[in-house]
Design a protein around this motif. Structure first.
Motif, PDB file in Angstrom:
ATOM      1  N   SER A 123       0.849  -0.955   0.018  1.00 22.90           N
ATOM      2  CA  SER A 123       0.704   0.297  -0.505  1.00 22.90           C
ATOM      3  C   SER A 123       1.191   1.426  -0.154  1.00 22.90           C
ATOM      4  O   SER A 123       2.272   1.292   0.476  1.00 22.90           O
ATOM      5  N   TYR A 124       0.475   2.420  -0.932  1.00 19.34           N
ATOM      6  CA  TYR A 124       1.262   3.690  -1.000  1.00 19.34           C
ATOM      7  C   TYR A 124       0.210   4.456  -1.005  1.00 19.34           C
ATOM      8  O   TYR A 124      -0.535   4.618  -0.819  1.00 19.34           O
ATOM      9  N   SER A 125       1.072   5.614   0.275  1.00 22.05           N
ATOM     10  CA  SER A 125       0.367   6.974   0.319  1.00 22.05           C
ATOM     11  C   SER A 125       1.212   8.265   0.093  1.00 22.05           C
ATOM     12  O   SER A 125       2.363   7.871   0.718  1.00 22.05           O
ATOM     13  N   PRO A 126       0.646   9.190  -0.710  1.00 26.59           N
ATOM     14  CA  PRO A 126      -0.107   9.013  -1.652  1.00 26.59           C
ATOM     15  C   PRO A 126       0.466   7.729  -3.034  1.00 26.59           C
ATOM     16  O   PRO A 126       1.243   7.607  -2.884  1.00 26.59           O
ATOM     17  N   GLN A 162      17.049   6.206  -0.416  1.00 26.79           N
ATOM     18  CA  GLN A 162      17.288   6.023   0.922  1.00 26.79           C
ATOM     19  C   GLN A 162      16.401   4.657   0.869  1.00 26.79           C
ATOM     20  O   GLN A 162      15.357   6.040   0.810  1.00 26.79           O
ATOM     21  N   TYR A 163      16.259   3.888   1.431  1.00 24.46           N
ATOM     22  CA  TYR A 163      15.589   3.400   2.099  1.00 24.46           C
ATOM     23  C   TYR A 163      15.258   3.109   3.633  1.00 24.46           C
ATOM     24  O   TYR A 163      16.463   3.524   4.240  1.00 24.46           O
ATOM     25  N   LEU A 164      14.017   3.849   4.134  1.00 22.47           N
ATOM     26  CA  LEU A 164      13.675   4.194   5.234  1.00 22.47           C
ATOM     27  C   LEU A 164      13.122   3.019   5.908  1.00 22.47           C
ATOM     28  O   LEU A 164      12.947   3.311   6.925  1.00 22.47           O
ATOM     29  N   GLY A 165      12.683   2.009   5.264  1.00 19.71           N
ATOM     30  CA  GLY A 165      11.740   0.539   5.669  1.00 19.71           C
ATOM     31  C   GLY A 165      12.714   0.490   7.058  1.00 19.71           C
ATOM     32  O   GLY A 165      13.565   0.722   6.609  1.00 19.71           O
ATOM     33  N   ASP A 166      11.090  -0.504   7.195  1.00 19.57           N
ATOM     34  CA  ASP A 166      12.230  -1.862   8.922  1.00 19.57           C
ATOM     35  C   ASP A 166      12.356  -3.488   8.211  1.00 19.57           C
ATOM     36  O   ASP A 166      12.209  -3.951   8.687  1.00 19.57           O
ATOM     37  N   LYS A 167      11.885  -2.827   6.806  1.00 18.24           N
ATOM     38  CA  LYS A 167      11.817  -4.597   6.451  1.00 18.24           C
ATOM     39  C   LYS A 167      10.978  -5.500   7.282  1.00 18.24           C
ATOM     40  O   LYS A 167      10.905  -7.213   7.039  1.00 18.24           O
ATOM     41  N   GLN A 168       9.852  -5.154   8.186  1.00 16.11           N
ATOM     42  CA  GLN A 168       9.028  -5.926   8.669  1.00 16.11           C
ATOM     43  C   GLN A 168       7.494  -5.597   8.070  1.00 16.11           C
ATOM     44  O   GLN A 168       7.080  -6.496   7.762  1.00 16.11           O
ATOM     45  N   CYS A 203       5.111   4.070   2.635  1.00 14.72           N
ATOM     46  CA  CYS A 203       4.233   2.521   1.025  1.00 14.72           C
ATOM     47  C   CYS A 203       4.783   1.106   2.703  1.00 14.72           C
ATOM     48  O   CYS A 203       4.961   1.881   3.878  1.00 14.72           O
ATOM     49  N   THR A 204       3.575   0.717   2.917  1.00 12.95           N
ATOM     50  CA  THR A 204       3.743  -0.804   3.493  1.00 12.95           C
ATOM     51  C   THR A 204       3.095  -1.883   3.303  1.00 12.95           C
ATOM     52  O   THR A 204       2.630  -1.385   1.686  1.00 12.95           O
ATOM     53  N   TYR A 205       3.379  -3.106   3.592  1.00 12.99           N
ATOM     54  CA  TYR A 205       3.732  -4.434   3.235  1.00 12.99           C
ATOM     55  C   TYR A 205       2.518  -5.243   3.777  1.00 12.99           C
ATOM     56  O   TYR A 205       3.366  -5.086   4.486  1.00 12.99           O
ATOM     57  N   LYS A 206       1.754  -6.145   3.526  1.00 10.68           N
ATOM     58  CA  LYS A 206       1.888  -7.442   4.309  1.00 10.68           C
ATOM     59  C   LYS A 206       1.831  -8.159   3.381  1.00 10.68           C
ATOM     60  O   LYS A 206       2.380  -8.215   2.679  1.00 10.68           O
ATOM     61  N   ASN A 246       7.071  -1.970   6.532  1.00 13.20           N
ATOM     62  CA  ASN A 246       6.970  -0.650   6.105  1.00 13.20           C
ATOM     63  C   ASN A 246       8.475  -0.409   5.143  1.00 13.20           C
ATOM     64  O   ASN A 246       9.263  -0.908   5.155  1.00 13.20           O
ATOM     65  N   CYS A 247       8.154   0.202   3.905  1.00 14.09           N
ATOM     66  CA  CYS A 247       8.505  -0.027   2.936  1.00 14.09           C
ATOM     67  C   CYS A 247       9.417   1.491   2.204  1.00 14.09           C
ATOM     68  O   CYS A 247       9.414   1.824   0.784  1.00 14.09           O
ATOM     69  N   THR A 248       8.873   2.547   3.111  1.00 12.10           N
ATOM     70  CA  THR A 248       9.387   3.568   2.974  1.00 12.10           C
ATOM     71  C   THR A 248      11.207   4.323   1.743  1.00 12.10           C
ATOM     72  O   THR A 248      11.300   3.526   2.726  1.00 12.10           O
TER      73      THR A 248
END
Length: 110
Positions: free
Chosen positions: A24-27, A81-87, A42-45, A89-91
């Protein structure tokens, strides 16, 4: 003579989705000025019991092959730059936006 207007770049982001997998992306659409910095949230499941081994962003999908990781591309390696947590969050942050950035970006969890 007409006034000069800033260059606006539209980044369209699409993801994959199913009942157990999804991004999912916002926006979902981002407008950016040339040379600006954008944060693509973005987030992923994924299903319980699976482990994500690798997360990366790409701008192309090649059927039957793993898509290229933009962080390994010389045009993006210093700007992405990857800001996500690899859990979940994929921002990412993309700096110094250019005309070449105007296209679809994909986020790929593996």
């Amino acid at each position: 003579m007409a006034p000069t207007l800033p260059l606006i770049i539209l980044l369209m982001i699409h993801g994959v989705s199913s009942d157990d997998w999804g991004v999912s992306y916002s926006p979902s659409h981002i407008c950016a000025l040339k040379d600006s910095t954008v944060i693509m949230r973005c987030t992923y499941k994924y299903p319980t019991g699976h482990q994500i081994m690798k997360v990366f962003w790409t701008n192309e999908s090649i059927k039957g092959e793993e898509p290229p990781d933009l962080s390994n591309d010389p045009e993006y390696s210093q700007r992405l730059q990857y800001l996500g947590d690899k859990q979940q969050n994929c921002t990412v942050r993309l700096s110094h936006v250019t005309l070449k950035d105007e296209h679809v970006l994909f986020q790929i969890p593996h």
